[in-house]
Design a protein around this motif. Structure first.
Motif, PDB file in Angstrom:
ATOM      1  N   GLN A  62       0.899  -1.397   0.330  1.00  0.00           N
ATOM      2  CA  GLN A  62       0.513   0.004  -0.026  1.00  0.00           C
ATOM      3  C   GLN A  62       1.075   1.293   0.066  1.00  0.00           C
ATOM      4  O   GLN A  62       1.920   1.259   0.756  1.00  0.00           O
ATOM      5  CB  GLN A  62      -0.888  -0.329   0.998  1.00  0.00           C
ATOM      6  CG  GLN A  62      -2.009  -1.239   1.313  1.00  0.00           C
ATOM      7  CD  GLN A  62      -3.234  -0.854   0.446  1.00  0.00           C
ATOM      8  OE1 GLN A  62      -3.875  -0.132  -0.094  1.00  0.00           O
ATOM      9  NE2 GLN A  62      -2.842  -1.700  -1.250  1.00  0.00           N
ATOM     10  N   ASP A  64       0.727   6.098  -0.603  1.00  0.00           N
ATOM     11  CA  ASP A  64      -0.868   7.052  -0.242  1.00  0.00           C
ATOM     12  C   ASP A  64      -0.150   7.953  -1.604  1.00  0.00           C
ATOM     13  O   ASP A  64      -0.386   7.264  -2.506  1.00  0.00           O
ATOM     14  CB  ASP A  64       0.011   7.888   1.289  1.00  0.00           C
ATOM     15  CG  ASP A  64       1.968   8.566   0.621  1.00  0.00           C
ATOM     16  OD1 ASP A  64       2.043   8.562  -0.605  1.00  0.00           O
ATOM     17  OD2 ASP A  64       2.622   8.298   1.337  1.00  0.00           O
ATOM     18  N   PHE A  65      -1.322   8.640  -1.786  1.00  0.00           N
ATOM     19  CA  PHE A  65      -1.181   9.495  -2.783  1.00  0.00           C
ATOM     20  C   PHE A  65      -0.276  10.172  -3.439  1.00  0.00           C
ATOM     21  O   PHE A  65      -0.075  10.393  -4.590  1.00  0.00           O
ATOM     22  CB  PHE A  65      -2.511  10.357  -2.749  1.00  0.00           C
ATOM     23  CG  PHE A  65      -3.739  10.026  -2.373  1.00  0.00           C
ATOM     24  CD1 PHE A  65      -4.521   8.728  -2.983  1.00  0.00           C
ATOM     25  CD2 PHE A  65      -4.403  10.001  -1.275  1.00  0.00           C
ATOM     26  CE1 PHE A  65      -6.063   8.235  -2.995  1.00  0.00           C
ATOM     27  CE2 PHE A  65      -5.968   9.947  -0.573  1.00  0.00           C
ATOM     28  CZ  PHE A  65      -6.793   8.975  -2.071  1.00  0.00           C
ATOM     29  N   ASP A  67       2.753   8.160  -3.780  1.00  0.00           N
ATOM     30  CA  ASP A  67       2.948   6.568  -3.756  1.00  0.00           C
ATOM     31  C   ASP A  67       4.446   6.712  -2.936  1.00  0.00           C
ATOM     32  O   ASP A  67       4.956   6.077  -3.277  1.00  0.00           O
ATOM     33  CB  ASP A  67       3.511   6.632  -5.098  1.00  0.00           C
ATOM     34  CG  ASP A  67       2.875   7.230  -6.733  1.00  0.00           C
ATOM     35  OD1 ASP A  67       1.855   6.299  -5.707  1.00  0.00           O
ATOM     36  OD2 ASP A  67       2.761   7.591  -8.025  1.00  0.00           O
ATOM     37  N   LEU A  70       2.977   2.812   2.907  1.00  0.00           N
ATOM     38  CA  LEU A  70       2.034   3.297   3.924  1.00  0.00           C
ATOM     39  C   LEU A  70       3.315   2.613   5.044  1.00  0.00           C
ATOM     40  O   LEU A  70       3.433   1.798   4.969  1.00  0.00           O
ATOM     41  CB  LEU A  70       0.705   2.322   4.226  1.00  0.00           C
ATOM     42  CG  LEU A  70       0.160   3.825   3.086  1.00  0.00           C
ATOM     43  CD1 LEU A  70      -1.636   3.161   3.536  1.00  0.00           C
ATOM     44  CD2 LEU A  70       0.385   5.310   3.627  1.00  0.00           C
ATOM     45  N   TYR A  75      -1.559   0.081  10.063  1.00  0.00           N
ATOM     46  CA  TYR A  75      -2.720  -0.307   9.297  1.00  0.00           C
ATOM     47  C   TYR A  75      -2.116  -1.917   9.717  1.00  0.00           C
ATOM     48  O   TYR A  75      -1.191  -2.418   9.922  1.00  0.00           O
ATOM     49  CB  TYR A  75      -3.148  -1.035   7.912  1.00  0.00           C
ATOM     50  CG  TYR A  75      -2.128  -1.035   7.240  1.00  0.00           C
ATOM     51  CD1 TYR A  75      -2.439  -2.141   6.369  1.00  0.00           C
ATOM     52  CD2 TYR A  75      -1.200  -0.115   6.815  1.00  0.00           C
ATOM     53  CE1 TYR A  75      -1.784  -2.674   5.146  1.00  0.00           C
ATOM     54  CE2 TYR A  75      -0.317  -0.482   5.620  1.00  0.00           C
ATOM     55  CZ  TYR A  75      -0.877  -2.228   4.879  1.00  0.00           C
ATOM     56  OH  TYR A  75       0.611  -2.359   4.033  1.00  0.00           O
ATOM     57  N   ARG A 155      -3.831   1.911  -3.675  1.00  0.00           N
ATOM     58  CA  ARG A 155      -3.761   3.271  -2.976  1.00  0.00           C
ATOM     59  C   ARG A 155      -5.254   2.987  -1.679  1.00  0.00           C
ATOM     60  O   ARG A 155      -5.357   4.097  -1.130  1.00  0.00           O
ATOM     61  CB  ARG A 155      -3.975   4.464  -3.454  1.00  0.00           C
ATOM     62  CG  ARG A 155      -2.509   4.846  -4.369  1.00  0.00           C
ATOM     63  CD  ARG A 155      -2.761   5.784  -5.043  1.00  0.00           C
ATOM     64  NE  ARG A 155      -1.415   6.542  -6.259  1.00  0.00           N
ATOM     65  CZ  ARG A 155      -1.220   6.924  -7.071  1.00  0.00           C
ATOM     66  NH1 ARG A 155      -2.523   7.247  -7.571  1.00  0.00           N
ATOM     67  NH2 ARG A 155       0.012   7.715  -7.237  1.00  0.00           N
ATOM     68  N   ALA A 158      -5.240   3.997   1.615  1.00  0.00           N
ATOM     69  CA  ALA A 158      -5.499   5.839   1.540  1.00  0.00           C
ATOM     70  C   ALA A 158      -6.646   6.193   1.054  1.00  0.00           C
ATOM     71  O   ALA A 158      -7.145   7.534   1.249  1.00  0.00           O
ATOM     72  CB  ALA A 158      -4.112   6.288   0.369  1.00  0.00           C
ATOM     73  N   LEU A 161      -9.108   6.427   3.801  1.00  0.00           N
ATOM     74  CA  LEU A 161      -8.621   7.513   5.392  1.00  0.00           C
ATOM     75  C   LEU A 161      -8.868   8.812   4.820  1.00  0.00           C
ATOM     76  O   LEU A 161      -9.270   9.480   5.886  1.00  0.00           O
ATOM     77  CB  LEU A 161      -6.583   6.751   5.427  1.00  0.00           C
ATOM     78  CG  LEU A 161      -6.473   6.283   6.509  1.00  0.00           C
ATOM     79  CD1 LEU A 161      -4.770   6.012   5.952  1.00  0.00           C
ATOM     80  CD2 LEU A 161      -6.777   5.893   7.187  1.00  0.00           C
ATOM     81  N   TYR A 162      -8.962   8.590   2.900  1.00  0.00           N
ATOM     82  CA  TYR A 162      -9.350   9.678   3.348  1.00  0.00           C
ATOM     83  C   TYR A 162     -11.568  10.418   2.944  1.00  0.00           C
ATOM     84  O   TYR A 162     -11.672  11.569   3.356  1.00  0.00           O
ATOM     85  CB  TYR A 162      -8.685  10.428   1.065  1.00  0.00           C
ATOM     86  CG  TYR A 162      -9.905  11.314   0.451  1.00  0.00           C
ATOM     87  CD1 TYR A 162      -9.237  12.651   0.877  1.00  0.00           C
ATOM     88  CD2 TYR A 162     -10.367  11.299  -0.122  1.00  0.00           C
ATOM     89  CE1 TYR A 162     -10.049  13.684   0.377  1.00  0.00           C
ATOM     90  CE2 TYR A 162     -11.222  11.856  -1.344  1.00  0.00           C
ATOM     91  CZ  TYR A 162     -10.651  13.453  -0.695  1.00  0.00           C
ATOM     92  OH  TYR A 162     -11.355  14.659  -1.174  1.00  0.00           O
TER      93      TYR A 162
END
Length: 421
Positions: A62, A64-65, A67, A70, A75, A155, A158, A161-162
């Motif tokens: 995984q 984030d936006f 790249d 994470l 998690y 993503r 991510a 979460l967003y």
């Protein structure tokens, strides 16, 4: 220090929460979650040896936006190998050994035959995720769900979460079928599946014209499937946990949170690829739908659905019912006017006036009101008698025509849609 850690683990393993269900929750995983865990991902598995490694690899990779990978501390993944007769559990354990920083917990159980269904297993997993997130204290937590035959987008977390940060209590992601498996389907089955997806999207577009959700604005979709949804752990508890049904547990849970008035987002950012096999593990799922399409194709029969006229009438009536309910809650109309409007709404909805009045009086949220009206419609059957099912090809053509008319000329007649179309 070691003694304190041991004490924490022992206390955690003995703690039980009822997740709002009124029933004790058995502890599945003894080691506590890491302190900064935000998301607990549940993965029910039954004989998924062919796909499980890819499922876990997608969860381990995984980003984030931007790249950036994470942090595994944010998690965890809970795998439940339920009544497996293959190497699914061993594959998961081996993956955990090969990726020691990845927070993967594997549970293997053989449940009694009457309990070895997806509804029970997903509930057990989500209850465990809720218990673990609750143990962390005040920090808000998220329970996310996917399946052992599915691959989440890189993503995916991510996006969850967003959407939760934007105010959603629950999120349904976009679920697509595996391209290679879809290509392997016979021509009739594949065409029927694509028509069905198109039909549901057209309904969503018409809904955006006639009765848009105040929170769930376009672009969005129609899905809330077990392979791709998330919910805050507080909303999970408020909904009473995952309904204990043998199948379509995702649909039942979605109805439960809508009934509560939850803010539900159908996110295009949250994407999962799932199997397109026509023989699945759970009845009434995607595999059963594909199998149904396959049989109809062999018989050269059309798939019957609700007509475009029925969909439009329902959405228009629902829009006016929503407005009436909201206005009545803030400033009740004059009795004569209220009686006239209610009588008109009851006629549009094919529901007895007394039943509609009672539903309005009893409903705490507009979602609960809509569900009560739908239940009356299904029980009495007057709505179904008024609007006969039609071949899906006919419904799609008519939906496109109605959408084009509304977009080009605007609404006509006494019943007017919501603004924005």
């Amino acid at each position: 220090m070691e003694g304190d850690c041991l004490a924490a683990i022992l206390n955690f393993s003995l703690k039980e929460e009822n997740c709002g269900t009124g029933q004790p929750v058995p502890v599945l995983i003894a080691p506590p979650p890491l302190p900064h865990t935000q998301v607990s991902v549940i993965v029910p598995v039954r004989n998924e040896a062919d796909t499980l490694a890819e499922t876990l690899l997608a969860l381990a990779n995984q980003v984030d936006f931007a790249d950036h990978p994470l942090d595994f501390k944010g998690y965890e993944v809970l795998v439940f190998a339920n009544n497996c007769t293959d190497d699914s559990a061993a594959i998961a354990r081996r993956f955990a050994q090969q990726h020691p920083r990845f927070q993967l917990h594997v549970v293997e159980q053989t449940l009694p035959e009457g309990e070895a269904h997806i509804g029970r297993v997903r509930r057990m997993l989500m209850d465990e995720a809720h218990r673990r997130l609750t143990w962390l204290g005040a920090q808000p937590g998220i329970i996310a769900s996917t399946d052992g035959d599915s691959r989440v987008d890189r993503r995916w977390i991510a996006a969850i979460l967003y959407e939760i940060a934007c105010g959603a209590d629950a999120v349904g992601g976009r679920t697509v079928t595996d391209r290679a498996e879809r290509a392997a389907l016979d021509k009739a089955t594949k065409a029927a599946y694509l028509r069905f997806v198109g039909y549901r999207y057209l309904i969503k577009q018409l809904e955006d014209c006639l009765d848009p959700d105040p929170f769930d604005r376009a672009p969005h979709h129609y899905q809330f499937f077990g392979a791709n949804f998330a919910v805050t752990h507080t909303m999970y508890a408020q909904a009473g946990g995952m309904p204990l049904v043998q199948t379509s547990e995702d649909v039942a849970f979605y109805r439960a949170v809508v009934k509560l008035g939850a803010k539900v987002r159908h996110s295009m950012l949250m994407r999962v690829t799932t199997s397109a096999r026509p023989q699945g593990r759970a009845p009434l799922g995607l595999a059963d739908r594909l199998s149904q399409f396959q049989v109809l194709g062999q018989r050269q029969e059309s798939f019957l659905v609700e007509s475009a006229a029925a969909v439009e009438a329902k959405l228009l009536a629902r829009h006016h019912l929503r407005r009436y309910w909201m206005q009545a809650a803030s400033a009740p109309p004059r009795p004569a006017l209220a009686s006239q409007r209610l009588t008109q709404l009851a006629g549009w909805l094919a529901v007895p006036l007394a039943d509609l009045h009672q539903a309005i009086e009893q409903s705490v949220t507009v979602g609960e009101l809509f569900q009560q009206v739908e239940q009356h419609q299904q029980t009495l059957g007057a709505w179904q008698q008024r609007w006969a099912a039609v071949p899906i090809e006919v419904a799609i053509a008519d939906l496109r025509l109605r959408l084009n008319q509304r977009r080009s000329r605007g609404p006509r007649g006494k019943l007017r849609p919501a603004a924005g179309c």
